[in-house]
Design an enzyme around this catalytic site. Structure first.
Site, PDB file in Angstrom:
ATOM      1  N   ASP A   1      -6.398  -4.431   5.268  1.00 32.37           N
ATOM      2  CA  ASP A   1      -5.005  -4.548   4.857  1.00 32.37           C
ATOM      3  C   ASP A   1      -4.371  -3.167   5.015  1.00 32.37           C
ATOM      4  O   ASP A   1      -4.747  -2.217   4.322  1.00 32.37           O
ATOM      5  CB  ASP A   1      -4.929  -5.031   3.403  1.00 32.37           C
ATOM      6  CG  ASP A   1      -3.501  -5.312   2.953  1.00 32.37           C
ATOM      7  OD1 ASP A   1      -2.563  -4.774   3.560  1.00 32.37           O
ATOM      8  OD2 ASP A   1      -3.336  -6.053   1.962  1.00 32.37           O
TER       9      ASP A   1
ATOM     10  N   PHE B   1      -5.388  -5.129  -4.028  1.00 32.16           N
ATOM     11  CA  PHE B   1      -4.074  -5.730  -4.266  1.00 32.16           C
ATOM     12  C   PHE B   1      -4.263  -7.209  -4.586  1.00 32.16           C
ATOM     13  O   PHE B   1      -5.004  -7.913  -3.891  1.00 32.16           O
ATOM     14  CB  PHE B   1      -3.158  -5.560  -3.053  1.00 32.16           C
ATOM     15  CG  PHE B   1      -1.734  -5.924  -3.361  1.00 32.16           C
ATOM     16  CD1 PHE B   1      -0.938  -5.066  -4.101  1.00 32.16           C
ATOM     17  CD2 PHE B   1      -1.208  -7.136  -2.963  1.00 32.16           C
ATOM     18  CE1 PHE B   1       0.374  -5.404  -4.424  1.00 32.16           C
ATOM     19  CE2 PHE B   1       0.100  -7.477  -3.277  1.00 32.16           C
ATOM     20  CZ  PHE B   1       0.888  -6.612  -4.006  1.00 32.16           C
TER      21      PHE B   1
ATOM     22  N   TYR C   1       7.994  -4.322   5.326  1.00 35.75           N
ATOM     23  CA  TYR C   1       9.145  -3.851   4.554  1.00 35.75           C
ATOM     24  C   TYR C   1       8.901  -2.557   3.792  1.00 35.75           C
ATOM     25  O   TYR C   1       9.787  -2.081   3.093  1.00 35.75           O
ATOM     26  CB  TYR C   1       9.648  -4.932   3.594  1.00 35.75           C
ATOM     27  CG  TYR C   1       8.621  -5.550   2.670  1.00 35.75           C
ATOM     28  CD1 TYR C   1       8.199  -4.898   1.526  1.00 35.75           C
ATOM     29  CD2 TYR C   1       8.103  -6.809   2.933  1.00 35.75           C
ATOM     30  CE1 TYR C   1       7.280  -5.473   0.677  1.00 35.75           C
ATOM     31  CE2 TYR C   1       7.186  -7.400   2.096  1.00 35.75           C
ATOM     32  CZ  TYR C   1       6.764  -6.723   0.962  1.00 35.75           C
ATOM     33  OH  TYR C   1       5.847  -7.305   0.123  1.00 35.75           O
ATOM     34  N   LYS C   2       7.739  -1.963   3.945  1.00 32.45           N
ATOM     35  CA  LYS C   2       7.487  -0.667   3.299  1.00 32.45           C
ATOM     36  C   LYS C   2       7.866   0.461   4.254  1.00 32.45           C
ATOM     37  O   LYS C   2       9.041   0.739   4.462  1.00 32.45           O
ATOM     38  CB  LYS C   2       6.029  -0.599   2.839  1.00 32.45           C
ATOM     39  CG  LYS C   2       5.689  -1.609   1.747  1.00 32.45           C
ATOM     40  CD  LYS C   2       4.248  -1.488   1.323  1.00 32.45           C
ATOM     41  CE  LYS C   2       3.901  -2.340   0.127  1.00 32.45           C
ATOM     42  NZ  LYS C   2       4.038  -3.804   0.361  1.00 32.45           N
TER      43      LYS C   2
ATOM     44  N   ARG D   1       4.070   5.632 -10.274  1.00 33.47           N
ATOM     45  CA  ARG D   1       3.725   5.906  -8.887  1.00 33.47           C
ATOM     46  C   ARG D   1       4.950   6.417  -8.142  1.00 33.47           C
ATOM     47  O   ARG D   1       6.036   5.858  -8.252  1.00 33.47           O
ATOM     48  CB  ARG D   1       3.216   4.602  -8.251  1.00 33.47           C
ATOM     49  CG  ARG D   1       2.654   4.716  -6.865  1.00 33.47           C
ATOM     50  CD  ARG D   1       2.212   3.343  -6.369  1.00 33.47           C
ATOM     51  NE  ARG D   1       3.359   2.474  -6.080  1.00 33.47           N
ATOM     52  CZ  ARG D   1       3.284   1.338  -5.398  1.00 33.47           C
ATOM     53  NH1 ARG D   1       2.113   0.904  -4.985  1.00 33.47           N
ATOM     54  NH2 ARG D   1       4.370   0.620  -5.162  1.00 33.47           N
TER      55      ARG D   1
END
Length: 405
Positions: free
Chosen positions: A192, A123, A217-218, A364
């Site tokens: 991560d 990422f 927040y996921k 995705r």
């Protein structure tokens, strides 16, 4: 497949939890791996914080409402979700900021070593944070492909930094095996967990992990820009020296000393004043995910993604899957490669099927098991088949835009 999906929903022991979330009517939401749905209880909690704790309690609420201890309290609730002890986790700042803090701390703990090893395609913020330390002469970035990471571990590597579930493909790393290999080479490891926490079982302590960060927040459904979290293994707490020496990380912040003296526990990772509103929303999501249970969520997420592949095959679609075909080797998502992935994604969104696009050619689909139904999956596959077979994705309004979100 619609009939089968109804049967699967009827047998789903988690189906009733969907009612605890606000899922907009007419929407099939397959982007919970970017932003989780709103827990219905969050509205009431935020109203309470705003009206009673802030509005009436004012500054007294730092003590009376427990604001001062929120970061540690919520970190302690996240800890069981990632296989950590409560005093090893704290909710604070953003994932990017927490990465920077732990990168710098790890380098400080490995004098004479400057290399931070990661993989190309990690990422971006993870790699960008290494670059920031590189500019200060404190770090040296080294990238190696997945199959070559262990071979790239040498006496110059201070830290191995990887994302457990890859954000594009969902492919998983073996946390225990790579942690062991890095530590055998004298390096520390930073994981991560942004695309894992709340959807996949993680056991940091069993793997003897050093450090970890994750997103709020996921899958934890803390809301846009929710505070993140950081993990430091107990054995490192007495040696840690993070660079952002703000007042909330001080051993006695209200002594207002001119000199910094770090707190002895996980609270030393704090920097500025805790964001009370953001933490309040995050706590609701964490409590709800903990109530459902990560083990059950993972079992359902695997079933949902496997069912989607079954539906795709039933429609006769020939799509290039870039996620591992075995659901045990991927996160809670499926990613497909197509030269017109952006237009396909936009055509699906126009139909109310919300997934996302990742440059240059990936669309995705995330399977957040807390609120998705098997009927959603069957319907999403039907819409995808219709979009591809009709060619509607070729319409001008679905063409590639300069700004891609």
């Amino acid at each position: 497949m619609i009939e089968k999906s109804r049967e699967l929903d009827a047998a789903d022991p988690l189906s009733h939890f969907r009612e605890r979330f606000h899922v907009p009517k007419g929407v099939i939401y397959l982007d919970g791996n970017s932003l989780g749905c709103l827990p219905k209880a969050t509205r009431g909690r935020m109203q309470e914080v705003i009206d009673r704790e802030w509005g009436e309690g004012l500054i007294r609420s730092w003590n009376d409402a427990g604001w001062f201890d929120m970061a540690k309290r919520i970190g302690g609730k996240i800890a069981p979700l990632i296989g950590a002890q409560p005093h090893e986790v704290i909710a604070c700042d953003s994932t990017s900021v927490n990465i920077f803090k732990l990168l710098a701390a790890a380098l400080d703990m490995r004098p004479g070593r400057k290399v931070v090893l990661s993989e190309p395609g990690n990422f971006p913020t993870d790699l960008y944070m290494i670059a920031g330390l590189e500019r200060q002469g404190l770090a040296e970035r080294r990238l190696a492909e997945r199959g070559e990471l262990i071979g790239a571990l040498d006496e110059d590597v201070a830290l191995l930094m990887l994302t457990h579930a890859h954000y594009k493909t969902g492919e998983l790393f073996d946390i225990a095996a790579l942690t062991e290999a890095a530590q055998a080479a004298g390096a520390l490891v930073l994981w991560d967990l942004s695309h894992s926490t709340g959807a996949l079982p993680v056991d940091l302590n069993a793997a003897n992990a050093d450090f970890a960060v994750g997103c709020g927040y996921k899958y934890l459904c803390g809301g846009p820009g929710a505070p993140a979290f950081a993990f430091v293994a107990e054995r490192h707490l007495g040696r840690l020296a993070q660079p952002l020496t703000g007042w909330f990380g001080h051993s006695a912040p209200f002594a207002f000393s001119d000199d910094y003296d770090a707190a002895s526990g996980i609270e030393q990772l704090l920097c500025g004043t805790s964001p009370v509103l953001g933490l309040s929303a995050l706590e609701v999501g964490v409590d709800l995910i903990a109530e459902i249970g990560v083990g059950r969520l993972h079992q359902k997420s695997r079933a949902l993604s496997d069912f989607f592949l079954e539906c795709v095959a039933d429609h006769g679609l020939d799509l290039e899957l870039v996620s591992p075909p075995d659901s045990g080797e991927r996160g809670s998502q499926l990613s497909f490669r197509h030269p017109d992935a952006y237009a396909i994604c936009q055509a699906l969104i126009a139909r109310g099927v919300i997934g996302d696009f990742r440059d240059p050619d990936i669309f995705r689909l995330g399977f957040a098991p807390a609120y998705l139904r098997f009927t959603d999956i069957a319907e999403a596959a039907r819409h995808l088949a219709e979009v591809l077979e009709s060619g509607e994705w070729q319409r001008e309004e679905f063409g590639r835009r300069a700004a891609v979100t």
